[in-house]
Design a protein around this motif. Structure first.
Motif, PDB file in Angstrom:
ATOM      1  N   ALA A  89      10.878  -5.675   3.217  1.00  0.00           N
ATOM      2  CA  ALA A  89      11.440  -4.468   3.822  1.00  0.00           C
ATOM      3  C   ALA A  89      11.842  -3.463   2.745  1.00  0.00           C
ATOM      4  O   ALA A  89      11.614  -2.259   2.885  1.00  0.00           O
ATOM      5  N   GLN A  90      12.422  -3.977   1.643  1.00  0.00           N
ATOM      6  CA  GLN A  90      12.823  -3.101   0.542  1.00  0.00           C
ATOM      7  C   GLN A  90      11.603  -2.448  -0.110  1.00  0.00           C
ATOM      8  O   GLN A  90      11.613  -1.251  -0.408  1.00  0.00           O
ATOM      9  N   ASP A  91      10.567  -3.248  -0.342  1.00  0.00           N
ATOM     10  CA  ASP A  91       9.343  -2.723  -0.961  1.00  0.00           C
ATOM     11  C   ASP A  91       8.686  -1.673  -0.070  1.00  0.00           C
ATOM     12  O   ASP A  91       8.194  -0.648  -0.554  1.00  0.00           O
ATOM     13  N   LEU A  92       8.663  -1.945   1.242  1.00  0.00           N
ATOM     14  CA  LEU A  92       8.076  -0.990   2.177  1.00  0.00           C
ATOM     15  C   LEU A  92       8.863   0.310   2.190  1.00  0.00           C
ATOM     16  O   LEU A  92       8.277   1.402   2.174  1.00  0.00           O
ATOM     17  N   ALA A  93      10.197   0.191   2.201  1.00  0.00           N
ATOM     18  CA  ALA A  93      11.035   1.392   2.199  1.00  0.00           C
ATOM     19  C   ALA A  93      10.825   2.188   0.918  1.00  0.00           C
ATOM     20  O   ALA A  93      10.723   3.421   0.943  1.00  0.00           O
ATOM     21  N   ALA A  94      10.738   1.490  -0.233  1.00  0.00           N
ATOM     22  CA  ALA A  94      10.521   2.172  -1.514  1.00  0.00           C
ATOM     23  C   ALA A  94       9.163   2.872  -1.532  1.00  0.00           C
ATOM     24  O   ALA A  94       9.037   3.994  -2.036  1.00  0.00           O
ATOM     25  N   ALA A  95       8.134   2.203  -0.982  1.00  0.00           N
ATOM     26  CA  ALA A  95       6.796   2.799  -0.930  1.00  0.00           C
ATOM     27  C   ALA A  95       6.797   4.048  -0.050  1.00  0.00           C
ATOM     28  O   ALA A  95       6.145   5.051  -0.372  1.00  0.00           O
ATOM     29  N   GLN A  96       7.537   4.002   1.058  1.00  0.00           N
ATOM     30  CA  GLN A  96       7.606   5.159   1.945  1.00  0.00           C
ATOM     31  C   GLN A  96       8.313   6.331   1.272  1.00  0.00           C
ATOM     32  O   GLN A  96       7.876   7.481   1.389  1.00  0.00           O
ATOM     33  N   VAL A  97       9.390   6.019   0.554  1.00  0.00           N
ATOM     34  CA  VAL A  97      10.117   7.072  -0.164  1.00  0.00           C
ATOM     35  C   VAL A  97       9.226   7.696  -1.236  1.00  0.00           C
ATOM     36  O   VAL A  97       9.169   8.921  -1.390  1.00  0.00           O
ATOM     37  N   LEU A  98       8.490   6.830  -1.977  1.00  0.00           N
ATOM     38  CA  LEU A  98       7.584   7.334  -3.003  1.00  0.00           C
ATOM     39  C   LEU A  98       6.490   8.197  -2.390  1.00  0.00           C
ATOM     40  O   LEU A  98       6.181   9.279  -2.905  1.00  0.00           O
ATOM     41  N   GLY A  99       5.914   7.716  -1.290  1.00  0.00           N
ATOM     42  CA  GLY A  99       4.863   8.484  -0.622  1.00  0.00           C
ATOM     43  C   GLY A  99       5.361   9.837  -0.139  1.00  0.00           C
ATOM     44  O   GLY A  99       4.681  10.858  -0.317  1.00  0.00           O
ATOM     45  N   ASP A 100       6.549   9.852   0.436  1.00  0.00           N
ATOM     46  CA  ASP A 100       7.117  11.123   0.904  1.00  0.00           C
ATOM     47  C   ASP A 100       7.352  12.080  -0.269  1.00  0.00           C
ATOM     48  O   ASP A 100       7.101  13.289  -0.159  1.00  0.00           O
TER      49      ASP A 100
END
Length: 222
Positions: A50-61
């Protein structure tokens, strides 16, 4: 005899049951601990995902917002402000930033980023090789031919996926140094290579013809 056998079986079963309960009382905590560890490990893995997914989403945004700027220089500046938090994210941001700096005409700054990435031992080999190759292309007019040749030959010797593109660039260096036959031989190897893309083969064939070479043998091979 049957009553005796039955009595013995009952006693044996009772002894086994007592021993089992005794073992459970003695070592049961191990089983409980194992269950706790398994459940805890699964929960930890899910949390990390969940943390990795959230970090990836923040990076993508952040990347999307940076690339939404109008000018290449503004996009490069916005990309520089992104904290990727992971080595893989840093690589992506660095490559994108170098590309925007190139578009903005800031080749020196782009080369600095690419060379730093090429020397980054934490980055995957393909990204280091890509950064090194791109750096050579950007320095076509400023880096000495022998230095460019050395770096391109390094890509070929390491079996990089960019080896055929490196061969193409070496052929162009041969042409610039008035060595057309060497260029033709390189280009013929590209055309005959099973891993060459159709676009690369087409460019190589056109250069061979322009240099007065023969594509018949290489075309026959393919």
């Amino acid at each position: 005899m049957s009553d005796t056998d039955s009595f013995i079986e009952e006693v044996t079963e009772e002894v086994r049951r007592d021993r089992l309960f005794g073992l459970m009382r003695r070592y049961g905590w191990i089983a409980v601990l194992a269950v706790v560890l398994l459940v805890g490990g699964a929960a930890w893995n899910e949390w990390r995902k969940a943390q990795d997914l959230a970090a990836a989403q923040v990076l993508g945004d952040g990347i999307v917002a940076a690339l939404d700027q109008d000018a290449p220089a503004a996009r490069a500046e916005a990309l520089a402000a992104i904290d990727a938090e992971t080595p893989q994210g840093d690589v992506v941001v660095a490559l994108l930033r170098a590309a925007e700096l190139e578009q903005a005409g800031e080749d020196v700054a782009a080369v600095e980023i690419l060379d730093a990435l090429a020397a980054n031992g934490e980055a995957a080999p393909i990204y280091r090789q890509l950064a090194g190759f791109k750096s050579v292309l950007l320095q076509a007019d400023t880096l000495a031919a022998d230095q460019r040749r050395l770096r391109l030959e390094g890509l070929i010797q390491t079996g990089s996926t960019l080896r055929l593109l490196a061969e193409e660039q070496l052929a162009l260096i041969d042409i610039s140094e008035d060595a057309p036959q060497s260029a033709i031989e390189r280009l013929q190897r590209i055309v005959a290579d099973a891993e060459a893309t159709s676009g690369l083969r087409r460019r190589a064939s056109q250069l061979i013809v322009a240099l007065g070479g023969d594509t018949a043998a290489t075309t026959q091979t393919n």
